[in-house]
Design an enzyme around this catalytic site. Structure first.
Site, PDB file in Angstrom:
ATOM      1  CE1 TYR A 146      -2.293   3.297   2.572  1.00  0.00           C
ATOM      2  CE2 TYR A 146      -3.609   2.641   0.676  1.00  0.00           C
ATOM      3  CZ  TYR A 146      -3.338   3.533   1.702  1.00  0.00           C
ATOM      4  OH  TYR A 146      -4.104   4.668   1.845  1.00  0.00           O
ATOM      5  CG  ASP A 247       5.966   3.804   0.140  1.00  0.00           C
ATOM      6  OD1 ASP A 247       4.758   3.578  -0.097  1.00  0.00           O
ATOM      7  OD2 ASP A 247       6.342   4.523   1.097  1.00  0.00           O
ATOM      8  CE  LYS A 275       2.879   5.104   7.551  1.00  0.00           C
ATOM      9  NZ  LYS A 275       1.529   5.001   8.157  1.00  0.00           N
TER      10      LYS A 275
HETATM   11  P1  KE4 Z   1      -0.433   8.538   4.319  1.00  0.00           P
HETATM   12  O1  KE4 Z   1      -1.029   9.235   3.114  1.00  0.00           O
HETATM   13  O2  KE4 Z   1      -1.465   7.719   5.079  1.00  0.00           O
HETATM   14  O3  KE4 Z   1       0.366   9.496   5.211  1.00  0.00           O
HETATM   15  O4  KE4 Z   1       0.685   7.511   3.786  1.00  0.00           O
HETATM   16  C1  KE4 Z   1       0.310   6.530   2.869  1.00  0.00           C
HETATM   17  C2  KE4 Z   1       1.293   5.378   2.948  1.00  0.00           C
HETATM   18  C3  KE4 Z   1       2.274   5.280   1.982  1.00  0.00           C
HETATM   19  N1  KE4 Z   1       3.179   4.277   2.009  1.00  0.00           N
HETATM   20  C4  KE4 Z   1       3.160   3.343   2.993  1.00  0.00           C
HETATM   21  C5  KE4 Z   1       4.188   2.257   2.982  1.00  0.00           C
HETATM   22  C6  KE4 Z   1       2.187   3.413   4.028  1.00  0.00           C
HETATM   23  O5  KE4 Z   1       2.186   2.478   5.005  1.00  0.00           O
HETATM   24  C7  KE4 Z   1       1.230   4.440   4.008  1.00  0.00           C
HETATM   25  C8  KE4 Z   1       0.133   4.559   5.052  1.00  0.00           C
HETATM   26  N2  KE4 Z   1       0.068   3.491   6.012  1.00  0.00           N
HETATM   27  C9  KE4 Z   1      -1.218   3.263   6.605  1.00  0.00           C
HETATM   28  C10 KE4 Z   1      -1.070   2.095   7.602  1.00  0.00           C
HETATM   29  N3  KE4 Z   1      -1.057   0.850   6.962  1.00  0.00           N
HETATM   30  C11 KE4 Z   1      -1.764   4.483   7.269  1.00  0.00           C
HETATM   31  C12 KE4 Z   1      -2.936   4.236   8.181  1.00  0.00           C
HETATM   32  C13 KE4 Z   1      -4.214   4.695   7.563  1.00  0.00           C
HETATM   33  O6  KE4 Z   1      -4.397   4.503   6.331  1.00  0.00           O
HETATM   34  O7  KE4 Z   1      -5.021   5.239   8.327  1.00  0.00           O
END
Ligand code: KE4
Length: 435
Positions: A146, A247, A275
């Site tokens: 993801y 990523d 993060k």
């Molecule tokens: P954000 O747009 O949520 O800041 O980041 C997206 C993203 C991009 N790349 C990786 C490897 C990620 O894990 C994420 C976001 N992770 C999720 C948890 N699995 C965020 C939690 C959520 O979606 O509320």
């Protein structure tokens, strides 16, 4: 029996009147585990307190950012100091230079860094840059990875599987609202399947702008890359002139000072962060060598912008977080905690005669409810999610807040110590009995 979540239930009902599903991000709604999501009132160190006043030992850590624990004094002080000078200017500031320099210290291959406000913006922008830089349109992602919710990344393997393992002929949207025509520009392969990736490149290599991957997967639950997969990623992208995008939104600054790139010796062309980079405030970024990054506006033709990009408070939080990590790198301590947690959980499940596969890399871990090994997405999804649900709620009743999905990573922080370890294993013992 005291109702542990009465106030959370009230708030959840109110929230659902004004927000879709009552949450600002789907995973928070507990759909994968059922029950009422706990509304959090405050946090400190390794702990959260919910709206009913229950203290919860936190293994979500805001999904990764809180590697120093909640409300670390250095981070809070830095934000308070920045606050005195205003909230947002929409103009360049010294703090952006400072944080970009810290990123480059950890990732020397990143000549230039552009700040955005989320991991999604970072990966979305990196893909556009890769397409602009190469003049090509196709991208490759992996099942179970993801990268945020940009249209080109909400794509799943289509039905028309190519010959050979893993490669697919036609992709399909994984969300309503993503145009089929756009989805077909994203090819989906299997993680840890070098052969399948080779098939994809044989068929489409000249049209592939970039391959984006989670260097250690967190979003299928934790999956570690095999050396053969990493070798194929680097060899095939080089051979066909595609960019390799790591990523590191989840793994950056967590798996080492220089994240998975340092820990695994990767050589990506572009890197995405999020993060931890914001220490809990909204920050994302992407970066790489100058000849690529110089294509980004205002220098080059690849447009990308953001009102709150480089926000002074967020920069202050990120600077304090990275400086604290760099001054006294906690990775050996996090490794020690992780090893003890892993061994302790192994013992708990062995004593109960329950199958479990613990995949841990550094301070991110998943307990898959199935026999190991779990090296692929296909193996991960065979886990017993019903057993996971019972385990999750068993822990929660004991005051341990595990991620509310089998297919997520649990995170721990420098604020997790002996007491937290003992508390966790005791709670796990009781939770496993209740399975
Ligand atoms: P954000 O747009 O949520 O800041 O980041 C997206 C993203 C991009 N790349 C990786 C490897 C990620 O894990 C994420 C976001 N992770 C999720 C948890 N699995 C965020 C939690 C959520 O979606 O509320």
């Amino acid at each position: 029996m005291k109702v542990l979540d009465a106030r959370s239930a009230e708030l959840f009902a109110q929230a659902q009147e004004v927000m879709p599903g009552g949450v600002s991000s789907p995973v928070r709604a507990f759909k994968a585990v059922g029950g009422t999501p706990r509304f959090i009132a405050r946090a400190q160190g390794a702990y959260l307190w919910d709206a009913d006043g229950n203290r919860l030992l936190d293994y979500v850590g805001s999904w990764g950012p809180m590697i120093l624990g909640h409300n670390h004094p250095e981070v809070v002080a830095a934000i308070q100091e920045a606050l005195q000078e205003g909230l947002s200017y929409g103009a360049p500031t010294e703090r952006e230079i400072a944080l970009a320099r810290l990123v480059r210290e950890a990732y020397p291959m990143a000549d230039l860094v552009r700040f955005v406000s989320s991991g999604t913006e970072a990966t979305m922008s990196a893909l556009r840059l890769a397409r602009g830089y190469t003049g090509r349109e196709l991208i490759v992602k992996f099942r179970g990875n993801y990268h945020g919710h940009a249209d080109s990344l909400l794509v799943q393997a289509g039905s028309g599987l190519l010959t050979g393992s893993g490669g697919t002929a036609r992709s399909a949207p994984s969300s309503a609202g993503v145009p089929q025509a756009l989805a077909e520009l994203t090819l989906v392969a299997d993680y840890n399947d070098p052969e399948g990736l080779g098939v994809l490149f044989e068929r489409h290599g000249e049209q592939i702008a970039a391959v984006i991957f989670e260097p250690v997967v967190g979003n299928a639950g934790v999956l570690a890359p095999t050396p053969a997969f990493l070798e194929a990623l680097h060899r095939l992208t080089r051979q066909y002139g595609a960019l390799l995008i790591a990523d590191e939104v989840m793994t950056g600054f967590r798996l080492a000072k220089g994240g998975a790139v340092e820990r695994l010796g990767l050589k990506p062309d572009l890197i995405c962060w999020g993060k931890i980079l914001g220490g809990g405030l909204p920050v994302g970024a992407y970066g790489g060598r100058a000849e690529i990054m110089q294509q980004v506006a205002p220098l080059g033709p690849v447009y990308q912008a953001g009102t709150l990009s480089g926000n002074p408070l967020a920069m202050a939080a990120g600077i304090a977080t990275l400086k604290t990590l760099f001054q006294d790198p906690p990775y050996a301590r996090l490794e020690a905690y992780g090893k003890a947690l892993e061994e302790g959980l192994q013992e708990v499940f062995a004593e109960a005669g329950r199958p479990i596969c613990l995949n841990r890399v550094g301070s991110m871990v998943t307990a898959f409810f199935r026999e190991g090994p779990v090296e692929t997405y296909a193996q991960a999804v065979e886990s017993d999610t019903e057993a996971f649900k019972r385990f999750f709620h068993g822990l929660l009743r004991q005051g341990v807040y595990w991620p509310p999905s089998q297919f997520e990573a649990a995170f721990f922080s420098t604020a997790h110590g002996e007491q937290e370890l003992a508390f966790t294993l005791e709670a796990a013992q009781l939770a496993v009995r209740g399975l």
